[in-house]
Design an enzyme around this catalytic site. Structure first.
Site, PDB file in Angstrom:
ATOM      1  N   CYS A 108       2.434  -5.807  -6.699  1.00  0.00           N
ATOM      2  CA  CYS A 108       1.373  -6.813  -6.847  1.00  0.00           C
ATOM      3  C   CYS A 108       1.349  -7.463  -8.229  1.00  0.00           C
ATOM      4  O   CYS A 108       0.676  -8.474  -8.417  1.00  0.00           O
ATOM      5  CB  CYS A 108       0.022  -6.195  -6.534  1.00  0.00           C
ATOM      6  SG  CYS A 108      -0.076  -5.448  -4.899  1.00  0.00           S
ATOM      7  N   HIS A 232      -4.979 -10.796  -9.268  1.00  0.00           N
ATOM      8  CA  HIS A 232      -4.376 -10.387  -8.007  1.00  0.00           C
ATOM      9  C   HIS A 232      -5.491 -10.188  -6.991  1.00  0.00           C
ATOM     10  O   HIS A 232      -6.510  -9.562  -7.282  1.00  0.00           O
ATOM     11  CB  HIS A 232      -3.591  -9.093  -8.208  1.00  0.00           C
ATOM     12  CG  HIS A 232      -3.279  -8.371  -6.938  1.00  0.00           C
ATOM     13  ND1 HIS A 232      -2.706  -8.998  -5.845  1.00  0.00           N
ATOM     14  CD2 HIS A 232      -3.489  -7.075  -6.566  1.00  0.00           C
ATOM     15  CE1 HIS A 232      -2.565  -8.133  -4.866  1.00  0.00           C
ATOM     16  NE2 HIS A 232      -3.033  -6.956  -5.284  1.00  0.00           N
ATOM     17  N   ASN A 262      -5.010  -9.300   1.024  1.00  0.00           N
ATOM     18  CA  ASN A 262      -4.159  -8.920  -0.102  1.00  0.00           C
ATOM     19  C   ASN A 262      -2.707  -9.216   0.269  1.00  0.00           C
ATOM     20  O   ASN A 262      -2.143  -8.576   1.158  1.00  0.00           O
ATOM     21  CB  ASN A 262      -4.353  -7.427  -0.385  1.00  0.00           C
ATOM     22  CG  ASN A 262      -3.513  -6.911  -1.536  1.00  0.00           C
ATOM     23  OD1 ASN A 262      -2.497  -7.495  -1.896  1.00  0.00           O
ATOM     24  ND2 ASN A 262      -3.921  -5.791  -2.105  1.00  0.00           N
TER      25      ASN A 262
END
Length: 312
Positions: A108, A232, A262
């Site tokens: 990520c 993020h 996500n």
């Protein structure tokens, strides 16, 4: 940074659908993650294919053709095969068949890592124009019967075009890792993703905001100078906690996670593209990017949003 683009799979999966697998409600998921829906790629929507579409859109936004690109970097942790690289396939399909190309996996944090590497490559004279893409098909690695991961992750791709400039547009990166905690998020051999959700949440809400503040310091600005904060998109509670601790009250905070979940290395460029396309951040305005995730890895840097169409 002279152009942005994104690709979002058409299939939007509401939280109610995911929740029903576990005898929960959509509200139960939204209260814990802030996610209303996420996008799922179909069988014909590969990591490479989504990266190509996002890259083409970023080039179009920059007013450039693939022939201008001499380096392609794809940040991803969901590539299906170790070789060949996704980036090599992307380069060929966007019309840059001789461009240097490689993949980067920092999960990520991957987009922020790759952005720093791309900027330093241009500064060092090894490339003039870089196409940087974050692309993920996280649903390939998530166990649909696992409550902790299946409610969070989605698929998609986001891209930016970078080129040399006399005016700095990518600030110094603050980055690092803590491999001693790598078991908190991992994919075991032959298995699906495992994540210790509560431990990751505590880490992200206590350890990451000092990294973001350091990035502002290294760029020579204060958080109050920021027009946008683009963390993020892990979880809305994490996003909002980070923004609150930074104290940049007038900054727009990216909350793309609400509609797209996500998307790991794709989440920051997808969120940036949305802010740009909705006109929520002015050209040349300062934005703080903050990545964090498996590894454990983390990174942050201040950037300027793209101006009008590139002329290079």
């Amino acid at each position: 940074m002279v152009g942005m683009g994104a690709y979002r799979p058409a299939a939007a999966v509401p939280s109610e659908v995911i929740a029903a697998r576990f005898g929960r409600t959509g509200d139960w998921i939204r209260e814990r993650t802030g996610i209303t829906s996420r996008r799922y790629a179909g069988e014909d929507e590969t990591v490479e294919g989504m990266a190509v579409e996002a890259g083409k859109r970023a080039l179009e936004n920059a007013g450039l053709s693939g022939q201008a690109v001499d380096l392609v970097i794809v940040a991803s942790c969901s590539q299906p095969l170790p070789i060949p690289s996704i980036a090599a396939g992307v380069a060929a399909r966007i019309g840059a068949p001789t461009a240097a190309a490689y993949d980067l996996n920092a999960a990520c944090s991957g987009f922020c890592y790759a952005l720093a590497v791309a900027a330093d490559t241009i500064r060092g004279g090894s490339a003039r124009t870089v196409l940087l893409i974050g692309a993920e098909k996280m649903t390939s690695w998530v166990d649909p019967t696992d409550l902790g991961t299946s409610i969070i992750f989605g698929d998609g791709a986001g891209a930016v075009v970078l080129t040399g400039s006399d005016a700095p547009g990518i600030g110094p990166i603050v980055w690092g890792s803590d491999g001693s905690a790598s078991e908190m998020i991992h994919v075991p051999a032959g298995g699906r993703m495992h994540m210790e959700g509560q431990a990751v949440f505590r880490w992200a809400t206590t350890e990451i905001h000092p990294i973001a503040i350091q990035a502002c310091d290294r760029a020579g600005i204060r958080p109050s100078d920021l027009a946008a904060i683009v963390p993020h998109q892990a979880n809305l509670r994490i996003v909002d906690a980070l923004a609150k601790k930074l104290g940049a009250k007038d900054a727009v905070v990216a909350r793309d996670v609400v509609d797209h979940g996500n998307t790991s290395a794709a989440s920051i460029p997808m969120a940036m593209d949305r802010l740009r396309s909705e006109g929520r951040v002015d050209p040349d305005a300062l934005a703080l990017l903050v990545g964090f995730g498996a590894g454990l890895t983390y990174a942050a840097q201040v950037v300027r949003f793209p101006s009008a169409l590139a002329t290079v």
